[in-house]
Design a protein around this motif. Structure first.
Motif, mmCIF file in Angstrom:
data_model
loop_
_atom_site.group_PDB
_atom_site.id
_atom_site.type_symbol
_atom_site.label_atom_id
_atom_site.label_comp_id
_atom_site.label_asym_id
_atom_site.label_seq_id
_atom_site.Cartn_x
_atom_site.Cartn_y
_atom_site.Cartn_z
ATOM 1 N N GLU A 264 47.276 37.946 33.942
ATOM 2 C CA GLU A 264 47.445 38.028 32.492
ATOM 3 C C GLU A 264 48.176 36.791 31.973
ATOM 4 O OE1 GLU A 264 48.275 42.282 34.155
ATOM 5 O OE2 GLU A 264 48.822 40.206 34.632
ATOM 6 N N LEU B 299 46.450 38.412 24.115
ATOM 7 C CA LEU B 299 46.604 38.429 25.557
ATOM 8 C C LEU B 299 45.261 38.152 26.222
ATOM 9 C CD1 LEU B 299 48.852 41.592 26.040
ATOM 10 C CD2 LEU B 299 49.535 39.253 25.551
ATOM 11 N N SER B 300 45.329 37.462 27.349
ATOM 12 C CA SER B 300 44.133 37.178 28.136
ATOM 13 C C SER B 300 44.342 37.656 29.564
ATOM 14 C CB SER B 300 43.830 35.680 28.149
ATOM 15 O OG SER B 300 43.595 35.184 26.853
ATOM 16 N N CYS B 301 43.252 38.002 30.195
ATOM 17 C CA CYS B 301 43.287 38.405 31.596
ATOM 18 C C CYS B 301 42.075 37.788 32.277
ATOM 19 C CB CYS B 301 43.238 39.926 31.712
ATOM 20 S SG CYS B 301 43.040 40.543 33.393
ATOM 21 N N TRP C 74 43.619 47.668 29.278
ATOM 22 C CA TRP C 74 44.981 47.170 29.068
ATOM 23 C C TRP C 74 45.917 48.376 29.011
ATOM 24 C CZ3 TRP C 74 46.622 42.234 29.253
ATOM 25 C CH2 TRP C 74 45.685 41.205 29.079
ATOM 26 N N TYR D 212 49.738 45.189 31.015
ATOM 27 C CA TYR D 212 49.021 45.008 32.265
ATOM 28 C C TYR D 212 47.522 45.092 32.050
ATOM 29 C CZ TYR D 212 53.539 46.043 34.421
ATOM 30 O OH TYR D 212 54.853 46.020 34.793
ATOM 31 N N CYS D 213 46.807 44.225 32.718
ATOM 32 C CA CYS D 213 45.357 44.266 32.757
ATOM 33 C C CYS D 213 44.933 45.064 33.995
ATOM 34 C CB CYS D 213 44.845 42.830 32.857
ATOM 35 S SG CYS D 213 43.080 42.643 33.089
ATOM 36 N N THR E 92 52.343 40.902 31.587
ATOM 37 C CA THR E 92 52.855 39.852 30.711
ATOM 38 C C THR E 92 53.661 40.516 29.606
ATOM 39 O OG1 THR E 92 52.215 37.844 29.488
ATOM 40 C CG2 THR E 92 50.803 39.769 29.185
ATOM 41 N N TYR F 36 40.256 40.292 26.859
ATOM 42 C CA TYR F 36 41.262 39.871 25.893
ATOM 43 C C TYR F 36 41.788 41.077 25.115
ATOM 44 C CZ TYR F 36 38.607 35.651 26.903
ATOM 45 O OH TYR F 36 37.958 34.631 27.546
#
Length: 126
Positions: free
Chosen positions: A6, A20-22, A36, A95-96, A120, A80
């Motif tokens: 993440e 947020l990105s994963c 997520w 958390y992803c 993250t 995302y």
């Protein structure tokens, strides 16, 4: 080895936005449900949103509906979470997670997700 990472950690004021990105490495996500989740100290990890393998179906916790948007790019092996109108109660570690196939029922069932990122931090101040 399969890994979810993440990014997008940040601190914002209430009303602000974060994305947020994963990214998945070693684990193609095109046939997997992605989710997520978030957790604060001393509390359970709760589902925030999930998205079906082809992106056609999305799920949201009631507390984030209308404010958060989950999306995915299977070519980039990424998912995302666009978070708008953030509130102090959105402060948490995010958390992803990846399921093994289609989204579980209910979509927020943590035990159904086989892979997890390390998280993250999102902090929203009032």
């Amino acid at each position: 080895a399969a890994q979810l990472v993440e990014s997008g950690e940040g601190s914002v004021q209430a009303g602000g936005s974060l994305r947020l990105s994963c990214v998945s490495s070693g684990l193609p996500i095109s046939d997997r449900c992605m989710g997520w989740f978030r957790q604060t100290p001393g509390k359970e990890r709760d589902g925030v949103a999930a998205i079906s393998p082809d992106g056609s179906i999305t799920y949201y916790a009631d507390s984030v509906k209308g404010r958060f948007t989950i999306s995915r790019d299977n070519v980039k092996n990424s998912v995302y979470l666009q978070m708008n109108s953030l509130k102090p109660e959105d402060t948490a570690m995010y958390y992803c997670a990846s399921d093994l196939a289609s989204c579980p029922r209910p979509w927020s069932l943590k035990q159904a997700y086989a892979y997890w990122g390390r998280g993250t931090q999102v902090t929203v101040s009032s």
